[in-house]
Each structure stands twice: as C-alpha cells, then as structure tokens.
Design a protein around this motif. Structure first.
Motif, mmCIF file in Angstrom:
data_model
loop_
_atom_site.group_PDB
_atom_site.id
_atom_site.type_symbol
_atom_site.label_atom_id
_atom_site.label_comp_id
_atom_site.label_asym_id
_atom_site.label_seq_id
_atom_site.Cartn_x
_atom_site.Cartn_y
_atom_site.Cartn_z
ATOM 1 N N TYR A 6 60.197 58.809 65.856
ATOM 2 C CA TYR A 6 59.122 58.795 66.840
ATOM 3 C C TYR A 6 57.832 58.315 66.185
ATOM 4 O O TYR A 6 57.549 58.622 65.023
ATOM 5 C CB TYR A 6 58.890 60.194 67.420
ATOM 6 N N LYS A 7 57.018 57.602 66.938
ATOM 7 C CA LYS A 7 55.735 57.151 66.422
ATOM 8 C C LYS A 7 54.734 58.309 66.382
ATOM 9 O O LYS A 7 54.894 59.317 67.076
ATOM 10 C CB LYS A 7 55.186 56.018 67.297
ATOM 11 N N ASP A 15 49.005 52.827 74.416
ATOM 12 C CA ASP A 15 48.255 52.221 75.510
ATOM 13 C C ASP A 15 47.528 53.337 76.255
ATOM 14 O O ASP A 15 48.135 54.072 77.044
ATOM 15 C CB ASP A 15 49.215 51.481 76.440
ATOM 16 N N SER A 16 46.246 53.472 76.003
ATOM 17 C CA SER A 16 45.475 54.599 76.552
ATOM 18 C C SER A 16 45.461 54.606 78.070
ATOM 19 O O SER A 16 45.544 55.667 78.701
ATOM 20 C CB SER A 16 44.037 54.549 76.016
ATOM 21 N N ASP A 22 50.240 57.662 83.540
ATOM 22 C CA ASP A 22 51.483 58.443 83.501
ATOM 23 C C ASP A 22 51.256 59.939 83.687
ATOM 24 O O ASP A 22 52.074 60.617 84.318
ATOM 25 C CB ASP A 22 52.197 58.223 82.166
ATOM 26 N N TYR A 23 50.152 60.463 83.124
ATOM 27 C CA TYR A 23 49.992 61.918 83.038
ATOM 28 C C TYR A 23 48.799 62.487 83.823
ATOM 29 O O TYR A 23 48.736 63.706 84.020
ATOM 30 C CB TYR A 23 49.849 62.344 81.575
ATOM 31 N N GLY A 206 54.579 54.340 78.249
ATOM 32 C CA GLY A 206 55.256 53.066 78.423
ATOM 33 C C GLY A 206 56.698 53.194 77.962
ATOM 34 O O GLY A 206 57.425 54.096 78.363
ATOM 35 N N LYS A 207 57.112 52.319 77.051
ATOM 36 C CA LYS A 207 58.469 52.371 76.511
ATOM 37 C C LYS A 207 58.514 52.963 75.112
ATOM 38 O O LYS A 207 59.565 52.960 74.466
ATOM 39 C CB LYS A 207 59.066 50.963 76.501
ATOM 40 N N GLU A 208 57.380 53.491 74.651
ATOM 41 C CA GLU A 208 57.303 54.017 73.293
ATOM 42 C C GLU A 208 57.370 55.536 73.301
ATOM 43 O O GLU A 208 56.756 56.200 74.137
ATOM 44 C CB GLU A 208 56.011 53.557 72.616
ATOM 45 N N MET A 209 58.109 56.085 72.333
ATOM 46 C CA MET A 209 58.236 57.534 72.203
ATOM 47 C C MET A 209 57.452 58.008 70.986
ATOM 48 O O MET A 209 57.495 57.383 69.922
ATOM 49 C CB MET A 209 59.708 57.933 72.076
#
Length: 260
Positions: A6-7, A15-16, A22-23, A206-209
């Motif tokens: 995970y990053k 991406d802020s 999303d949240y 996005g697509k990043e975890m």
C-alpha cells in the motif's frame, strides 16, 4: 494487494479532489455522510460548546484539504494555523479559502454545523468567519524535529488532528512518535482533539490503495495517557457506511488535555 505494498499518504500523496469527492461530497450516493461529516461535526460542536476550550491559537494537523472540522473552532479561537504534509492538499484548501472558481463546495457540511448550532440562516457568515480566522496554511514535514522549519510556531492552545496519524503511522510506535511531536506544539494544559478510524488496514483514492494504521480504542487511550494527556471525552461510533473504499470498523473522537 498485500498490505506491505500500500502507498503512504505523506510519501506518495493522492488526488486531493478525488478524495473529497469519494468521502465528503454532497451527492446522493455518498456513503460516508454519517461517518465522515455528521459524526465529527456533532462531537466538535458538543465539545466546543461545553465551555472548557479557550485561547487564541489552534493548530490543525489533519489529512487532505479538509475544512469542515474547523467550522466550530472559528467561534472559539482567534487564529487558526493549518499544517498539511502535501502541496496538492494545500492548493485545494487554498482554492476554497480564496473562493476561487472550481473550489470544492463545503456548503452541505456548513449547513450541518449550523443546524447543530441552531443558526441555519447564517451559511455565508459561517464560511466567511472560517476564512477570516484561518490565517496561515503551511506545509510541514512530520519527520523534522521542527515540522515547520525554519518557522517556529507559537505554542497552541488546541490542536485538531483528523485522520492524519492514522495515515502517516506505519506502525503503533510511529503513532506514538508522531503524537509526541504534535504534543510538543501544545501549551501546558492545552487541548488535543483526535478524529480517526478503528480497526482499519487500507483506504482507496481513485484506483490507488493507501496504508491505514490498524489500532483499537484501548491503544489510543494508552498512547495519550503515556504522553501526559488526560482524556476528557471519548466517543466510538460503529461504522454505518456501505463501501469497499475503506475497511474501518468504527470512527473515534477523543478530546484530551495536556497535564501542566
């Protein structure tokens, strides 16, 4: 994906604007209204209206370009200093503070605040008050002894940290180390408010975890006491959101003060 891959939020960034959408966005399918908006707003309103908080300076050490957790604080403190670890978050936050075209619309969160304060007709006044009290937005480096080097901040009467310790701490030792640094920014007797999530391993933008520290209520209570804090209030709320963007089990709100 293995959790080790995970990053890290403060290292890799995200991406802020996507995170806000999303949240925190105002849309019919937004799963986190109760947990990410109403829960912290209710508890902040209750905490700040009880009359125990006073002083001039509040430091906000939170993740992302969030402002909704400051709407009640602007009624108590004359100066709010916002610290962020990522440039992109700062740019997104300043877009709202400067009322630029395309800024994220926090009107729905403002309305929730005003309903809790029974001042539902003062939306524009509330947002302008926040903008006037947030006097500095600065980048910080959580790995430095002085996180804002070469600038030395005045000791704070209060610190709010929303979801930052959860995201930057690789393990529980890290959490305590960063908590100690945050504590160093407080005056003796100053207050600390933590907003976080319990029993979490990841969050997605996005697509990043991204990594999210796994801890429970008992751990954070012991961490605070170990760093010289007295816990004034602790609220845990079981998750209501139905979404696979993040796997937390509950939200936590803790208000504490630093022993003199």
């Amino acid at each position: 994906m293995d959790s080790g891959s995970y990053k890290l939020y403060h290292v890799h960034g995200y991406d802020s604007r996507q995170a806000l959408e999303d949240y925190f966005a105002d849309k019919p399918d937004m799963a986190f209204v109760e947990d990410s908006l109403i829960f912290p707003i209710e508890n902040l309103t209750k905490t700040f209206t009880e009359g125990h908080f006073k002083g001039d300076v509040l430091i906000d050490l939170s993740s992302g370009p969030l402002v909704h957790h400051l709407f009640m604080a602007c009624e108590i403190f004359r100066h709010i200093i916002v610290l962020r670890v990522r440039d992109r978050c700062i740019l997104e936050l300043k877009r709202w503070l400067d009322t630029r075209t395309g800024a994220f619309n926090w009107g729905h969160a403002t309305k929730i605040h005003l309903e809790k304060e029974d001042k539902s007709d003062q939306l524009l006044n509330k947002e302008e008050k926040v903008r006037s009290v947030v006097q500095h937005v600065m980048k910080c480096d959580v790995e430095q002894e002085n996180m804002t080097d070469p600038i030395v901040l005045p000791p704070a009467d209060c610190i709010i940290s929303a979801w930052l310790l959860d995201k930057i701490s690789k393990d529980q030792d890290d959490y305590i180390r960063y908590l100690r640094k945050f504590s160093g920014l407080l005056k003796p007797g100053g207050h600390l408010i933590l907003i976080g999530c319990l029993d979490t391993t990841y969050f997605t933008v996005g697509k990043e975890m991204f990594h999210f520290l796994t801890y429970d209520e008992d751990f954070v209570r012991k961490a605070l006491v170990g760093e010289g804090f007295v816990i004034d209030n602790c609220v845990v709320k079981k998750r209501t959101a139905v979404s696979d963007l993040i796997d937390y089990k509950a939200g936590i709100f803790i208000a504490a003060h630093k022993e003199k």
